[in-house]
Design an enzyme around this catalytic site. Structure first.
Site, PDB file in Angstrom:
ATOM      1  N   TYR A 137      11.987  12.558  -3.583  1.00 61.44           N
ATOM      2  CA  TYR A 137      12.263  11.305  -2.883  1.00 61.44           C
ATOM      3  C   TYR A 137      12.112  11.498  -1.378  1.00 61.44           C
ATOM      4  O   TYR A 137      11.581  10.632  -0.669  1.00 61.44           O
ATOM      5  CB  TYR A 137      13.688  10.828  -3.180  1.00 61.44           C
ATOM      6  N   HIS A 139       7.627   3.705  -8.212  1.00 58.44           N
ATOM      7  CA  HIS A 139       8.374   2.450  -8.100  1.00 58.44           C
ATOM      8  C   HIS A 139       7.964   1.704  -6.834  1.00 58.44           C
ATOM      9  O   HIS A 139       8.806   1.187  -6.093  1.00 58.44           O
ATOM     10  CB  HIS A 139       9.880   2.709  -8.131  1.00 58.44           C
TER      11      HIS A 139
END
EC number: 1.11.1.-
Length: 362
Positions: free
Chosen positions: A334, A66
């Site tokens: 993440y 992303h």
């Protein structure tokens, strides 16, 4: 008698130190096993992020997935309806500030918007009591795979061919054939065209979570945000415009705030909480918890979302993660991606001013 006691004490000392040393070694071994150091084939967050980076290319300072996105700001206006299911103050009637980010998947920050059907929305709710709720959602109702191992295998299958720069169709086909749980996602992907606006998509949590009420009872839940804006087919982007999503959002926000309703779907006994590839039946009760209002946008290189790690396991009191194996894997990956991009930013042009903006290291 004291002499014999001293002899016995000295005799016991080596054993005592041996027990302590063994405990330390066991602890170290546990960390080594979790980190994958003793088993090169063990899947680790680092290997997952390496695979994302290999597929998307190395773009220093950007997220490994992303990578292309835009920061947004606004608030969540709770109507208080969900407060009976959770003690989290975000569900009490009132307003909670939000910092968010719209994005498309992949590690290339220059990818064309039309290259994928998937759009994402990540949000950080800053509660009045100092706690936070972070969520990262996508516009498909189910995820592709159910486990971190299958996700990693999918990344390997999707590795671009050096000759074409694109994934090998036969290799991807073999992966999907070996993973029948991907069928629901593939059905969605074949039927949906890339949307022309971030503002007209719904976004789903995909993973299950628990709401915890005042009595301590847990309620399995998935959520989604559903837009008030509708895609009537009249908004057709220029095929040559690779960045139409951000431009469309700018135009819409110039005309006024954009709104979504936060809908919480409650599971029935037997509904899976550990498999994001399986949708819950449509007749499950749904609670409209309030309205998400987005009223501003900024470029991600200097906007407020830039330094936020949208880890979906960061939850306030009154919310808990479920037994979905993707959740801890997402959290760890993440964090790995965040550490990579923030360490790289110190070596990029203009990094001197970046330190002053880095207010969050979570």
């Amino acid at each position: 008698m004291s002499e014999s006691f001293e002899v016995a004490r000295r005799a016991r000392q080596p054993w005592r130190w041996a027990v302590i040393a063994a405990a330390v070694l066991l602890l170290a071994a546990a960390f080594a096993f979790v980190g994958g150091w003793l088993s090169p084939q063990r899947l680790t967050p680092h290997r997952i992020v390496d695979a994302l980076q290999e597929n998307g290319g190395l773009h220093p300072g950007y997220r490994r997935n992303h990578a292309k996105g835009v920061c947004v700001g606004g608030y969540f206006e709770s109507n208080g309806t969900a407060a009976v299911y959770s003690t989290a103050t975000v569900f009490a009637a009132g307003r909670t500030p939000v910092v968010g980010r719209f994005a498309i998947p992949g590690g290339n920050p220059y990818a064309p918007d039309s290259g994928t059907q998937v759009r994402s929305l990540a949000l950080r709710f800053s509660l009045a009591n100092g706690q936070q709720w972070r969520t990262a959602m996508n516009n498909m109702p189910v995820f592709v795979v159910a486990t971190p191992e299958a996700f990693y295998q999918m990344l390997q299958a999707g590795r671009p061919d050096p000759a074409t720069g694109k994934p090998d169709g036969a290799r991807m086909g073999a992966f999907f054939a070996a993973h029948p749980e991907t069928a629901a996602f593939l059905t969605w992907a074949k039927a949906v065209k890339p949307s022309a606006s971030f503002a007209t998509d719904s976004y789903y949590s995909l993973d299950a979570f628990y709401l915890v009420d005042a009595s301590g009872q847990r309620h399995a839940v998935r959520w989604r945000v559903v837009p008030e804006a509708r895609d009537d087919g009249s908004n057709v982007p220029d095929a040559s415009d690779n960045d139409y999503l951000a431009q469309d959002l700018q135009r819409r926000l110039a005309a006024g705030p954009q709104r979504w309703h936060l809908l919480l779907t409650l599971a029935a006994p037997g509904d899976p909480t550990n498999d994001a590839t399986k949708a819950w039946p449509a007749d499950r009760p749904t609670v409209d918890a309030g309205t998400l209002v987005i009223d501003s946008e900024q470029a991600q290189d200097g906007g407020p979302c830039r330094d936020v790690n949208y880890d979906p396991t960061i939850l306030p009191t009154g919310m808990r993660i479920s037994d979905d194996p993707l959740l801890p894997a997402r959290s760890a990956a993440y964090a790995d991606s965040y550490l990579r991009r923030t360490s790289e930013e110190g070596h990029l042009p203009g990094a001197a001013s970046a330190g002053a903006r880095r207010s969050e290291r979570k």
